[in-house]
Design an enzyme around this catalytic site. Structure first.
Site, PDB file in Angstrom:
ATOM      1  CD  GLU A  80      -3.018   1.187   2.145  1.00  0.00           C
ATOM      2  OE1 GLU A  80      -3.431   2.244   2.648  1.00  0.00           O
ATOM      3  OE2 GLU A  80      -3.531   0.074   2.374  1.00  0.00           O
ATOM      4  CD  GLU A 105       2.080   8.672   4.344  1.00  0.00           C
ATOM      5  OE1 GLU A 105       2.506   9.778   3.965  1.00  0.00           O
ATOM      6  OE2 GLU A 105       1.061   8.130   3.870  1.00  0.00           O
ATOM      7  CG  ASP A 155      -2.042  15.817  -3.244  1.00  0.00           C
ATOM      8  OD1 ASP A 155      -2.923  16.357  -3.951  1.00  0.00           O
ATOM      9  OD2 ASP A 155      -1.271  16.469  -2.513  1.00  0.00           O
ATOM     10  CG  ASP A 191     -12.082  12.171  -2.025  1.00  0.00           C
ATOM     11  OD1 ASP A 191     -11.073  12.377  -2.718  1.00  0.00           O
ATOM     12  OD2 ASP A 191     -12.215  12.630  -0.871  1.00  0.00           O
ATOM     13  CB  THR A 228      -9.589   6.002   4.468  1.00  0.00           C
ATOM     14  OG1 THR A 228     -10.148   6.796   3.403  1.00  0.00           O
ATOM     15  CG2 THR A 228      -9.158   4.643   3.912  1.00  0.00           C
ATOM     16  CD  GLU A 231     -14.795   5.287   1.352  1.00  0.00           C
ATOM     17  OE1 GLU A 231     -15.729   4.799   0.694  1.00  0.00           O
ATOM     18  OE2 GLU A 231     -13.847   4.611   1.798  1.00  0.00           O
TER      19      GLU A 231
END
Length: 251
Positions: A80, A105, A155, A191, A228, A231
């Site tokens: 991920e 990350e 992003d 989104d 998340t 979301e």
């Protein structure tokens, strides 16, 4: 007044390695460091990183990771990229003990929070990296070694002049396809409708991947993907959420 000791976590916060690209967007093997201006790393997050990195953290290296040695088993590995604060990543690792998870990350508060939650839940099948994802894919992940790639709510860089900064680009998807095993998956979610359309265009154009959507575009949000905070934020703003799920062809 005593001088505060600079710890491992503080160093991670100050610098991170990033990839560089040619003018046409192709990766080139040149590394530089830059100051990463992130949110405040709390004392708790700092301690979690300092105390648990040896068991939960991985460092960038110039050779491919040996996943069997790292996890102590041959279970499939799911990567991920950009796990945020890491809650959904930890939850997926908890729900799937027969799979290994690797999270990338660059923001240290998120890395610290993820490690803290993993320690709280006693997760054993998760490792995290604080480094540029493109560098990790290029040098640390062997071809045909990943069971899946997850990219949730990256992003969107919504201004047109910034679209070139989006992580989803043809060369990125090409690299992901190389790293996946046959029947390995690419799961993306966003989104931002414009970014969803762009993701769909790039993934559809990629050689060796096919869309699992019955309508040849997006899939309903799968139950196995935890909600998340991004979301939830999108729902509050009235945004839709688009999931894309592609599979690497067997050749």
């Amino acid at each position: 007044m005593t001088e505060q000791k600079i710890t491992f976590a503080d160093q991670k916060r100050k610098t991170v390695e990033i990839a560089e690209f040619t003018e046409d967007g192709r990766y080139k093997r040149k590394v530089r460091s830059f100051v990463l201006r992130t949110g405040r790393l709390s004392e708790f997050q700092r301690n979690m990183m300092n105390n648990n990195w040896a068991t939960l953290g991985l460092e960038y290296q110039t050779t491919a990771f040996d996943f069997t040695q790292i996890y102590g088993n041959t279970n499939p590995v799911i990567l991920e990229i950009g796990f945020g604060m890491g809650k959904s990543l930890v939850e997926m690792a908890l729900q799937n003990p027969d799979k290994n998870y690797l999270g990338i990350e660059v923001h240290t508060p998120g890395v610290g929070a993820c490690i803290a939650y993993a320690v709280e839940k006693q997760v054993k099948n998760l490792r995290v990296i604080c480094h540029d994802a493109t560098e990790i894919l290029q040098d640390c992940i062997a071809d045909n070694s990943l069971a899946g790639l997850q990219l949730f709510f990256p992003d969107p860089w919504h201004k047109t002049k910034h679209h070139k900064r989006r992580i989803v680009q043809p060369h990125f998807v090409e690299k992901i396809q190389q790293k996946l095993v046959p029947n390995g998956f690419v799961h993306m979610a966003t989104d931002w409708e414009n970014y969803a359309e762009y993701m769909l265009e790039v993934l559809t154009s990629a050689v060796g991947l096919h869309n699992t959507s019955a309508t040849n575009d997006y899939i309903p949000r799968p139950d196995f993907r935890p909600l998340t905070k991004f979301e939830q934020r999108g729902h509050k703003l009235g945004h839709g959420v688009w999931d894309l799920f592609f599979i690497k062809n067997i050749t």
